[in-house]
Design a protein around this motif. Structure first.
Motif, PDB file in Angstrom:
ATOM      1  N   TRP A  26      -7.703   0.142  -3.908  1.00  0.00           N
ATOM      2  CA  TRP A  26      -6.253   0.118  -3.724  1.00  0.00           C
ATOM      3  C   TRP A  26      -5.583   1.356  -4.323  1.00  0.00           C
ATOM      4  O   TRP A  26      -4.623   1.869  -3.758  1.00  0.00           O
ATOM      5  CB  TRP A  26      -5.677  -1.160  -4.319  1.00  0.00           C
ATOM      6  N   SER A  27      -6.087   1.843  -5.454  1.00  0.00           N
ATOM      7  CA  SER A  27      -5.532   3.073  -6.046  1.00  0.00           C
ATOM      8  C   SER A  27      -5.682   4.237  -5.071  1.00  0.00           C
ATOM      9  O   SER A  27      -4.766   5.051  -4.906  1.00  0.00           O
ATOM     10  CB  SER A  27      -6.232   3.404  -7.365  1.00  0.00           C
ATOM     11  N   SER A 159       0.420  -4.416  -4.593  1.00  0.00           N
ATOM     12  CA  SER A 159       1.377  -5.282  -3.896  1.00  0.00           C
ATOM     13  C   SER A 159       1.824  -6.479  -4.737  1.00  0.00           C
ATOM     14  O   SER A 159       2.988  -6.875  -4.674  1.00  0.00           O
ATOM     15  CB  SER A 159       0.816  -5.732  -2.552  1.00  0.00           C
ATOM     16  N   PHE A 160       0.932  -7.046  -5.541  1.00  0.00           N
ATOM     17  CA  PHE A 160       1.335  -8.201  -6.352  1.00  0.00           C
ATOM     18  C   PHE A 160       2.250  -7.824  -7.518  1.00  0.00           C
ATOM     19  O   PHE A 160       2.793  -8.701  -8.196  1.00  0.00           O
ATOM     20  CB  PHE A 160       0.114  -8.996  -6.850  1.00  0.00           C
ATOM     21  N   GLN A 161       2.461  -6.529  -7.742  1.00  0.00           N
ATOM     22  CA  GLN A 161       3.390  -6.091  -8.775  1.00  0.00           C
ATOM     23  C   GLN A 161       4.840  -6.081  -8.276  1.00  0.00           C
ATOM     24  O   GLN A 161       5.750  -5.837  -9.051  1.00  0.00           O
ATOM     25  CB  GLN A 161       3.024  -4.694  -9.284  1.00  0.00           C
ATOM     26  N   ILE A 177      11.602   4.825  -4.324  1.00  0.00           N
ATOM     27  CA  ILE A 177      10.534   4.390  -3.421  1.00  0.00           C
ATOM     28  C   ILE A 177       9.441   3.715  -4.234  1.00  0.00           C
ATOM     29  O   ILE A 177       9.165   4.120  -5.373  1.00  0.00           O
ATOM     30  CB  ILE A 177       9.938   5.609  -2.675  1.00  0.00           C
ATOM     31  N   ILE A 178       8.812   2.699  -3.640  1.00  0.00           N
ATOM     32  CA  ILE A 178       7.622   2.080  -4.227  1.00  0.00           C
ATOM     33  C   ILE A 178       6.507   2.188  -3.188  1.00  0.00           C
ATOM     34  O   ILE A 178       6.719   1.866  -2.014  1.00  0.00           O
ATOM     35  CB  ILE A 178       7.849   0.593  -4.561  1.00  0.00           C
ATOM     36  N   ILE A 179       5.348   2.651  -3.622  1.00  0.00           N
ATOM     37  CA  ILE A 179       4.189   2.719  -2.727  1.00  0.00           C
ATOM     38  C   ILE A 179       3.136   1.749  -3.232  1.00  0.00           C
ATOM     39  O   ILE A 179       2.734   1.807  -4.399  1.00  0.00           O
ATOM     40  CB  ILE A 179       3.603   4.148  -2.664  1.00  0.00           C
ATOM     41  N   THR A 180       2.716   0.840  -2.353  1.00  0.00           N
ATOM     42  CA  THR A 180       1.617  -0.080  -2.660  1.00  0.00           C
ATOM     43  C   THR A 180       0.464   0.226  -1.709  1.00  0.00           C
ATOM     44  O   THR A 180       0.585   1.079  -0.826  1.00  0.00           O
ATOM     45  CB  THR A 180       2.027  -1.565  -2.502  1.00  0.00           C
ATOM     46  N   GLU A 181      -0.617  -0.515  -1.857  1.00  0.00           N
ATOM     47  CA  GLU A 181      -1.763  -0.349  -0.953  1.00  0.00           C
ATOM     48  C   GLU A 181      -1.446  -0.834   0.456  1.00  0.00           C
ATOM     49  O   GLU A 181      -2.164  -0.530   1.407  1.00  0.00           O
ATOM     50  CB  GLU A 181      -3.005  -1.061  -1.514  1.00  0.00           C
TER      51      GLU A 181
END
Length: 189
Positions: A26-27, A159-161, A177-181
């Motif tokens: 995911w990172s 995503s769970f954050q 902006i937020i970037i998740t997997e």
């Protein structure tokens, strides 16, 4: 704020229970999405923290910056006045372990980077809501710094954050902006 404390502890627990393989996968997805943004591509100087433990891994971001000849600025905290500044590092050898096992620039080996010089600031946090509000680690350093910073802010998170709602205070400044997997969340709507 008891609600903040509860949310912070719950998300920290989830982070600590994440497996190493999934964390790495995911990172990498998050980093690849970041590298594709215009914000990354157009930035000359990027403010970053050195990830630790269960945070989204930022080490690859440093290597990419250096490969692309971008300046990397890392925060140096002054716990006496609860303020931080960013200093340019050109290798991980210019870092030292400080309180709470954080890695910060060695003052004598690095140069000051002003808030105006940073084109893109990667803001850490335990969790975020879709409006860009965050729960950090409780020191307030980034909250104070963001009052002096006017360029783009991006948070990297699993995503769970992302939680439904983060309790906010009058001095809180959301990230852009937020970037998740899974997605890129534009918070500046």
């Amino acid at each position: 704020m008891e609600k903040k404390f509860e949310i912070r502890n719950e998300v920290k627990r989830m982070l600590k229970n994440m497996g190493h393989e999934l964390h790495a996968e995911w990172s990498n997805k998050i980093a690849e999405t970041l590298f594709e943004t215009d914000y990354w591509q157009e930035a000359n100087t990027i403010g970053l923290t050195v990830s630790k433990d269960f945070e989204v891994d930022t080490k690859s971001l440093f290597f990419r910056c250096w490969q692309e000849k971008k300046k990397t600025a890392v925060p140096k905290c002054d716990p006496n006045i609860k303020e931080m500044e960013f200093r340019e590092i050109k290798s991980f050898d210019q870092l030292e372990n400080v309180y709470l096992d954080l890695q910060e620039p060695i003052f004598e080996q690095t140069t000051l980077i002003t808030p105006k010089e940073i084109d893109l600031l990667i803001v850490p946090g335990i969790c975020f809501d879709r409006r860009g509000h965050r729960i950090g680690y409780g020191g307030g350093y980034f909250d104070r710094y963001l009052h002096k910073y006017a360029n783009v802010t991006i948070a990297l998170a699993f995503s769970f954050q992302i939680v439904e709602e983060v309790p906010i205070e009058s001095h809180d400044i959301p990230v852009d902006i937020i970037i998740t997997e899974k997605e890129l969340v534009e918070c500046r709507k």
